[in-house]
Design an enzyme around this catalytic site. Structure first.
Site, short mmCIF file in Angstrom:
data_model
loop_
_atom_site.label_atom_id
_atom_site.label_comp_id
_atom_site.label_asym_id
_atom_site.label_seq_id
_atom_site.Cartn_x
_atom_site.Cartn_y
_atom_site.Cartn_z
N GLU A 31 0.83 -1.22 0.00
CA GLU A 31 0.00 0.00 0.00
C GLU A 31 0.86 1.27 0.00
O GLU A 31 0.38 2.35 0.37
CB GLU A 31 -0.96 0.01 1.21
CG GLU A 31 -1.94 -1.16 1.26
CD GLU A 31 -2.98 -1.19 0.13
OE1 GLU A 31 -2.99 -0.29 -0.71
OE2 GLU A 31 -3.76 -2.16 0.10
N HIS A 52 -2.98 1.59 8.30
CA HIS A 52 -4.03 0.85 7.60
C HIS A 52 -4.22 -0.47 8.32
O HIS A 52 -3.24 -1.18 8.60
CB HIS A 52 -3.63 0.60 6.14
CG HIS A 52 -4.48 -0.44 5.47
ND1 HIS A 52 -5.85 -0.32 5.36
CD2 HIS A 52 -4.17 -1.63 4.89
CE1 HIS A 52 -6.34 -1.37 4.74
NE2 HIS A 52 -5.34 -2.20 4.46
N HIS A 92 -7.33 -3.91 9.19
CA HIS A 92 -8.60 -4.55 8.84
C HIS A 92 -9.44 -4.70 10.10
O HIS A 92 -9.65 -5.82 10.58
CB HIS A 92 -8.34 -5.91 8.18
CG HIS A 92 -7.52 -5.84 6.92
ND1 HIS A 92 -7.05 -6.96 6.27
CD2 HIS A 92 -7.10 -4.78 6.18
CE1 HIS A 92 -6.36 -6.59 5.19
NE2 HIS A 92 -6.38 -5.27 5.12
N GLU A 131 -18.18 9.37 23.00
CA GLU A 131 -16.76 9.67 22.74
C GLU A 131 -16.45 9.77 21.24
O GLU A 131 -15.48 10.42 20.85
CB GLU A 131 -15.88 8.57 23.34
CG GLU A 131 -16.11 8.39 24.81
CD GLU A 131 -14.87 8.60 25.64
OE1 GLU A 131 -13.80 8.19 25.19
OE2 GLU A 131 -14.98 9.17 26.74
#
Ligand code: 2HA
Ligand code: ZN
Length: 271
Positions: free
Chosen positions: A124, A147, A149, A178
């Site tokens: 990426e 990044h 998942h 929050e």
């Protein structure tokens, strides 16, 4: 590692932080196999001249990034596991320096041939460097890009009814006070595009011009921040909100969410 880098206290603190946060990401269950990647701008941390890069391995970038010329970045390696980055950061990360043309980069670390052959920057990299380029253009204080998942955030973009910024933010802000307080600009949404592509990098930059977090449809999340901990926290808070949403639904409860007025009121709080 050269003595100059070994004795660089700011760099050591950043590497320790990458190790900690990679460990949290693994413990959260957000990092199956080699999932996710981290980068940190080392502007003002490492200063290396063009001359010092002479002879170091050089690679082309998929797109020119002139405004990053001369800047070093810590990037996690492609195919590397978050749990291994946490245990042994120096065998799983690289330090790269964008060259004077902005069209390529030199590998500053590692220098040992046997490690170098197994280490390439994250797949990426186009998204990470494009985001750092946007940050540089805006003189932003954000140096970190993560990044990952995150399960509940991936799940949220599996239903087309949620694949819309307004809808996503209404759900996420509504699930916990929050979320509005710490992510006042909400999340951006990036429709599905090929991972690792320039197209997804460009779409992510557009989403992050207005937000500190972007959800990638059916894939994961990209977040930016000033420190590793703060960037991790943003994703963690959003994952908590999404988790409350799904917990309610799994129990057969339709979550009410906070009202518009309650969300507006939270947006005005100053911490
Ligand atoms: O690093 O998460 O998106 C593996 C990935 C690609
Ligand atoms: Zn991914």
């Amino acid at each position: 590692m050269t003595d100059a880098l070994k004795n660089n206290k700011k760099l050591s603190a950043i590497i320790d932080s990458v190790s900690d946060v990679a460990g949290y990401i693994w413990q959260k269950g957000w990092a199956e196999k080699n999932a996710g990647n981290i980068s940190v701008s080392l502007k003002d941390v490492i200063n290396i001249s063009d001359g010092e890069c002479c002879g170091l391995p050089h690679r082309e970038l998929p797109a020119a990034m002139e405004n990053l010329s001369g800047t070093c970045f810590l990037v996690t390696g492609t195919g590397k596991r978050m749990r291994d980055i946490s245990k042994s950061p120096m065998s799983n990360i690289l330090i790269i320096r964008v060259d004077e043309t902005g069209k390529g980069y030199n590998i500053i670390e590692p220098t040992e041939c046997e490690i170098l052959t197994t280490l390439r920057p994250t797949s990426e990299l186009p998204s990470h460097l494009s985001i750092h380029s946007m940050n540089a253009e805006r003189a932003s204080k954000h140096r970190v890009v993560i990044h990952t998942h995150a399960n509940e955030l991936c799940a949220l973009t599996q239903a087309s009814e949620f694949c819309d910024e307004k809808v996503l933010n209404r759900i996420l802000w509504g699930m916990h006070p929050e979320t509005k307080v710490f992510i006042p600009a909400g999340v951006g949404f990036v429709p599905y595009l090929l991972p690792g592509s320039i197209a997804i990098a460009m779409a992510t930059v557009e989403a992050l011009r207005k937000h500190d977090v972007a959800l990638w449809e059916k894939h994961g999340v990209f977040a930016i921040g000033d420190t590793l901990d703060n960037t991790f926290d943003i994703i963690d808070i959003l994952a908590k909100s999404a988790s409350i949403f799904f917990t309610c639904r799994a129990a057969g409860i339709e979550p009410e969410g906070l009202t518009d007025n309650q969300i507006d009121e939270l947006g005005k709080l100053i911490f």
